[in-house]
Motif scaffolding. Sequence first.
Motif, PDB file in Angstrom:
ATOM      1  N   UNK A   1      -4.564  -4.890  42.916  1.00 63.57           N
ATOM      2  CA  UNK A   1      -3.619  -3.944  42.308  1.00 63.57           C
ATOM      3  C   UNK A   1      -3.941  -3.745  40.825  1.00 63.57           C
ATOM      4  N   UNK A   2      -5.129  -3.253  40.504  1.00 59.32           N
ATOM      5  CA  UNK A   2      -5.525  -3.088  39.097  1.00 59.32           C
ATOM      6  C   UNK A   2      -4.741  -1.962  38.431  1.00 59.32           C
ATOM      7  N   UNK A   3      -4.464  -2.141  37.148  1.00 54.88           N
ATOM      8  CA  UNK A   3      -3.787  -1.104  36.364  1.00 54.88           C
ATOM      9  C   UNK A   3      -4.459  -0.977  35.001  1.00 54.88           C
ATOM     10  N   UNK A   4      -4.471   0.231  34.480  1.00 48.95           N
ATOM     11  CA  UNK A   4      -5.138   0.510  33.219  1.00 48.95           C
ATOM     12  C   UNK A   4      -4.313   0.027  32.036  1.00 48.95           C
ATOM     13  N   UNK A   5      -4.925   0.008  30.874  1.00 47.10           N
ATOM     14  CA  UNK A   5      -4.296  -0.469  29.644  1.00 47.10           C
ATOM     15  C   UNK A   5      -2.999   0.285  29.350  1.00 47.10           C
TER      16      UNK A   5
ATOM     17  N   UNK B   1      -1.242  -7.102  27.417  1.00 46.18           N
ATOM     18  CA  UNK B   1      -1.770  -5.844  27.938  1.00 46.18           C
ATOM     19  C   UNK B   1      -2.977  -5.356  27.119  1.00 46.18           C
ATOM     20  N   UNK B   2      -3.663  -4.377  27.665  1.00 41.80           N
ATOM     21  CA  UNK B   2      -4.547  -3.474  26.906  1.00 41.80           C
ATOM     22  C   UNK B   2      -5.662  -4.137  26.117  1.00 41.80           C
ATOM     23  N   UNK B   3      -6.257  -5.203  26.655  1.00 43.51           N
ATOM     24  CA  UNK B   3      -7.423  -5.766  25.964  1.00 43.51           C
ATOM     25  C   UNK B   3      -8.594  -4.801  25.990  1.00 43.51           C
TER      26      UNK B   3
END
Length: 368
Positions: A16-20, A120-122
Amino acid sequence: MLKDNIQEVFEHIHEHPELSYEETETTEYIYNYLKEAGFEPVKFSNTTGLYCDVGSFEDGNLIVGIRADIDALYQEVNGIKQANHSCGHDAHTAMVIGTMLKIKDDPALEAKGVRFIFQPAEEVGTGALSVVDEGVIDDLDYFFGIHLRPIEEATNGFATPSIEHGAAGSLKFRIVGQDAHGARPHLNHNAIEVGADIVNMLSKIHINPVIPSSVKMTKFLAGGKSLNIIPGVAECGIDMRAQTNEQMDKLKERVFNILKYIEEFYDVKIEDKEFSGIVASESHPDAIEVLRRSIVDVLGEEKCLEPVVTSGGDDFHYYTVKLPNLKGAMIGIGCDLKPGLHHPYMSFEHSAMQNGTEILYRAIVNAQ
């Protein structure tokens, strides 16, 4: 078994990947998983992600932070562009949750607090700054990160107490002039020729050769369907790399000076300049020593590598740059990762997650 818990979390995050800054379902999954395990997680107020405190946070107690990054990359996989965990953040999250399960109710935390941070958001290089703005880093004494390493740096069963990343920067801008007829090249400056001069001038930047650095044009869009038009406008992008923050400052100064010169020489405008980047590592020797001892405790002296120096980057290092008194460093876990980080079909030996979990646990115990 702990091993099964780690694998369960990994598989869910991986699938279940999600973007930054879009990690809403990931945040919810971690939050609910921790609640069901008896923890009291807290969602960030101004961004995706969350944190969870374990142990004692009384005045005078040592406070250790552990960070996992939770976002995925956007890339083409099997002909489809999608979010994809090809950098190991799914494994990082699983190892950190595994550490939480292992240390829960541990007597080692009677006079010590641990703050587990799911950042989040690395991948866009700003998630750490968002967490800093939340104020949850201010009271930490130590802060440890963890990252899978490609097979060229560390094979399975080995680990390094420090990943010394370089600084990275991206500069977007537009060359803005006027189009002209192909028969009248004297009436404008060809944006393609202007861009070619920028490329040539970038290659003439000379700063300390002992410290690795590079700068190159990585985006150039000019012209259109009508080939009898000399384009006056181009969209450009430059990638910059340097092993130290001081070297990056010098590189940026030279690049911006080149653009200023181009404006004046060609009588064009360089507009919409947008710089983004991440800082080079500034790992603390005390943190490195804690991680070194922890790796030796788990894997043995012969499996503890020297700090890895890499031109790659990670926004984890914003924490120690923004808070100079914070003792921070990042563990590198050998796991036979190949073909490489950010490859759409990256794979690694899952048993290495158990090693990472045990090392994180020992780091919490060993921190003094």
